[in-house]
Design an enzyme around this catalytic site. Structure first.
Site, short mmCIF file in Angstrom:
data_model
loop_
_atom_site.label_atom_id
_atom_site.label_comp_id
_atom_site.label_asym_id
_atom_site.label_seq_id
_atom_site.Cartn_x
_atom_site.Cartn_y
_atom_site.Cartn_z
N GLU A 173 -0.40 -0.83 4.79
CA GLU A 173 -2.08 -1.42 5.83
C GLU A 173 -1.65 -3.08 5.50
O GLU A 173 -2.32 -3.48 5.58
CB GLU A 173 -2.68 -0.79 5.48
CG GLU A 173 -3.46 0.79 5.73
CD GLU A 173 -4.95 0.75 5.03
OE1 GLU A 173 -5.42 0.06 4.51
OE2 GLU A 173 -5.16 2.21 5.65
N GLU A 293 -2.42 8.76 6.01
CA GLU A 293 -3.58 8.16 5.58
C GLU A 293 -4.13 9.67 6.26
O GLU A 293 -4.39 9.02 7.43
CB GLU A 293 -3.97 7.27 4.56
CG GLU A 293 -3.24 6.80 3.65
CD GLU A 293 -3.66 5.39 3.52
OE1 GLU A 293 -5.07 5.59 3.50
OE2 GLU A 293 -3.05 5.03 2.68
O1 AHR Z 1 -6.79 5.82 0.48
C1 AHR Z 1 -7.87 5.04 0.40
C2 AHR Z 1 -7.53 3.19 1.10
O2 AHR Z 1 -7.89 3.24 2.15
C3 AHR Z 1 -6.70 3.36 0.93
O3 AHR Z 1 -5.94 2.40 -0.58
C4 AHR Z 1 -5.84 2.01 2.11
O4 AHR Z 1 -4.35 2.17 2.24
C5 AHR Z 1 -6.38 2.89 2.77
O5 AHR Z 1 -7.60 1.63 3.46
#
Ligand code: AHR
Length: 500
Positions: A173, A293
């Site tokens: 990110e 994610e």
């Molecule tokens: O999964 C929790 C967080 O969400 C992760 O660390 C990040 O990549 C995202 O914003």
């Protein structure tokens, strides 16, 4: 009772599912690692400190890959502090979650744990506070057999054979303003390009994931992705996507369950951006998607905002998932499968204790509601995804229009002589009778119809009541003269398995 129709054609195929679409994620965050998978001295742990009860629940999921060590955590990660004799490893400040990282479970332990859990690591490198040189060192440590500084260090620390990590994320990110060492698209695109070149020089056989936008709602979405790829296209294999759904104050259950429409659109947009850059570059190579994610995340946010800093393994992001969340997770899995031609990797974020399907306490481990659709997709979603046309009544919600009450995808597995139909009935009040014409599939019978439903959308599982929300066998499906007729209860997740 509403009526719906599923239309399948054995020649209309989307793609083979890449098993890595059923991946997950373990970040050094809260109690994911410490107390989640690793807790020396706990009666449930083995001599290495691995929680055996957690491992058993993970084994059942057949998780093919696990992304590690973050997440936001990776952007301030010093891998060297996590290897070697434990007494020499310094505790460090984790700037992402403002906790103390003791480094008693590190890179080598994670790889060993993965082997024991029957899964493979998907490793991220720190492109926040560090860069290409550090990425070069860690891949040398992991993937080179011997004869160099870091490969020999690994051998000295007890791992003669290389870890052989196949899949690497180039940061995490990096567009998010909260990210330690966040970058502009041009800064990151160039860094990703050079880091990828260097990592491939060490091991040309690896696969690499570049950071796409951290979400569809960030203002730079689209331009970030195109700019990043304009730099690193030739050196990477996948672009990442992340998406979490929240029950915000404007939404109700109907609206919440419609969120997969946004996920579907997001995937189509990112695939289009990848193809736009491909066209501009006149490239023959296709960049696919690593949706590394995805989940529902909202229950724990208010409590986390009040958490004390600089603790060891605090309770953070411990969402307690309800039945409604499990329905949306089922819908998200259907959406990922529908895009199996472009989504080759996906990671349910996360795996244990932190926005997770599995929870632990000092006295046991149990399955949250979302564990079940994830299990079903991983066990029965491998094979050829069929284009699954759904003809069903639709509704409008606060943020979406034309939401089909029925969402579905079918996966054909010729090796197992099996067709699985995953189906979500979003109707909160009425059952739905769904017919599927299966005359092209001679010799099949209904082997199972698994149903997960509950009278209360807010019902949860906890340590005292671990089986409050669970799927049951014996759903109402009949195959007669090539036509499958299934009754999907109101608000239900269904897995209909046909075998011959
Ligand atoms: O999964 C929790 C967080 O969400 C992760 O660390 C990040 O990549 C995202 O914003």
């Amino acid at each position: 009772m509403k009526k719906g129709r599923i239309i399948l054609d054995r020649d209309y195929r989307v793609a083979e599912t890449d098993p890595r679409i059923f991946g997950s994620f373990l970040e050094h965050l809260g109690r994911a690692v410490y107390e989640g998978i690793y807790q020396p001295g706990n009666p449930f742990s083995d001599e290495r400190g691995y929680r055996k009860d957690t491992m058993e629940l993970i084994n059942a999921l057949q998780v093919p890959i696990i992304r590690y060590p973050g997440g936001n955590f990776v952007s301030n990660y010093n891998w060297e502090d996590t290897v070697g004799p434990k007494e020499n490893r310094p505790p460090r400040l984790d700037l992402a979650w403002r906790t103390i990282e003791p480094n008693t479970f590190g890179l080598d332990e994670f790889v060993d744990w993965c082997r024991a859990a029957g899964t493979a690591p998907m490793m991220a490198v720190n492109l926040g506070t560090r860069g290409a040189e550090n990425a070069r060192d860690v891949i040398e440590y992991c993937n080179i057999e011997k004869g160099s500084k870091f490969s020999d260090l690994r051998r000295k620390y007890g791992h003669e054979k290389p870890h052989d990590i196949r899949l690497w994320c180039l940061g995490n990110e990096m567009d998010g303003p909260w990210q330690t060492g966040a970058k502009t698209a041009t800064e990151y695109g160039r860094l990703a390009e050079e880091t990828a070149k260097i990592m491939r020089a060490v091991d040309p056989s690896i696969e690499l994931v570049a950071c796409g936008s951290c979400g569809v709602n960030i203002s730079t979405f689209g331009t970030w992705d195109a700019t990043v790829l304009s730099h690193c296209y030739d050196y990477v294999d996948y672009l990442s996507m992340h998406q979490y759904f929240d029950l915000n104050e404007n939404a109700d259950a109907k609206d919440f369950l419609a969120n997969t429409l946004s996920m579907d659109n997001f995937i189509k947009s990112v695939a289009s951006i990848c193809d736009y850059v491909k066209a501009v570059k006149k490239s023959k190579k296709t960049i696919n998607i690593s949706f590394d994610e995805w989940n529902v995340w909202y229950h724990s946010k208010a409590a986390d905002a009040k958490a004390d800093p600089w603790c060891l393994a605090p309770h953070l992001l411990e969402d307690i998932y309800n039945f409604m969340d499990a329905l949306l997770v089922g819908g998200m899995l259907i959406t990922l499968l529908k895009h199996a031609d472009r989504v080759k990797i996906a990671c349910l974020a996360q795996l244990v204790n932190v926005i997770a399907p599995i929870m632990t306490s000092d006295t046991g481990a149990w399955r949250q509601t979302i564990y079940w659709p994830y299990l079903h997709a991983s066990l029965y979603g491998r094979g050829t995804v069929l284009q699954t046309l759904v003809d069903a009544p639709k509704y409008d919600s606060k943020n979406y229009t034309d939401v089909p009450y029925l969402d579905s995808v079918a996966v054909q597995n010729d090796e197992q002589n099996r067709i699985t139909i995953f189906a979500l009935n979003r109707d909160l009040d009425e059952d739905m009778e769904v017919t599927t014409d299966l005359r092209q599939y001679e010799g099949y019978h209904v082997a199972r119809h698994i149903v997960m439903t509950h009278a209360d959308l807010e019902a949860i599982n906890d340590e005292a009541h671990p089986n409050n929300v669970v799927p049951v066998e014996g759903g109402n499906s009949k195959l007669d003269a090539g036509v499958l007729t299934s009754v999907l209860p109101a608000k239900s997740w269904n897995v209909i398995i046909l075998e011959k």
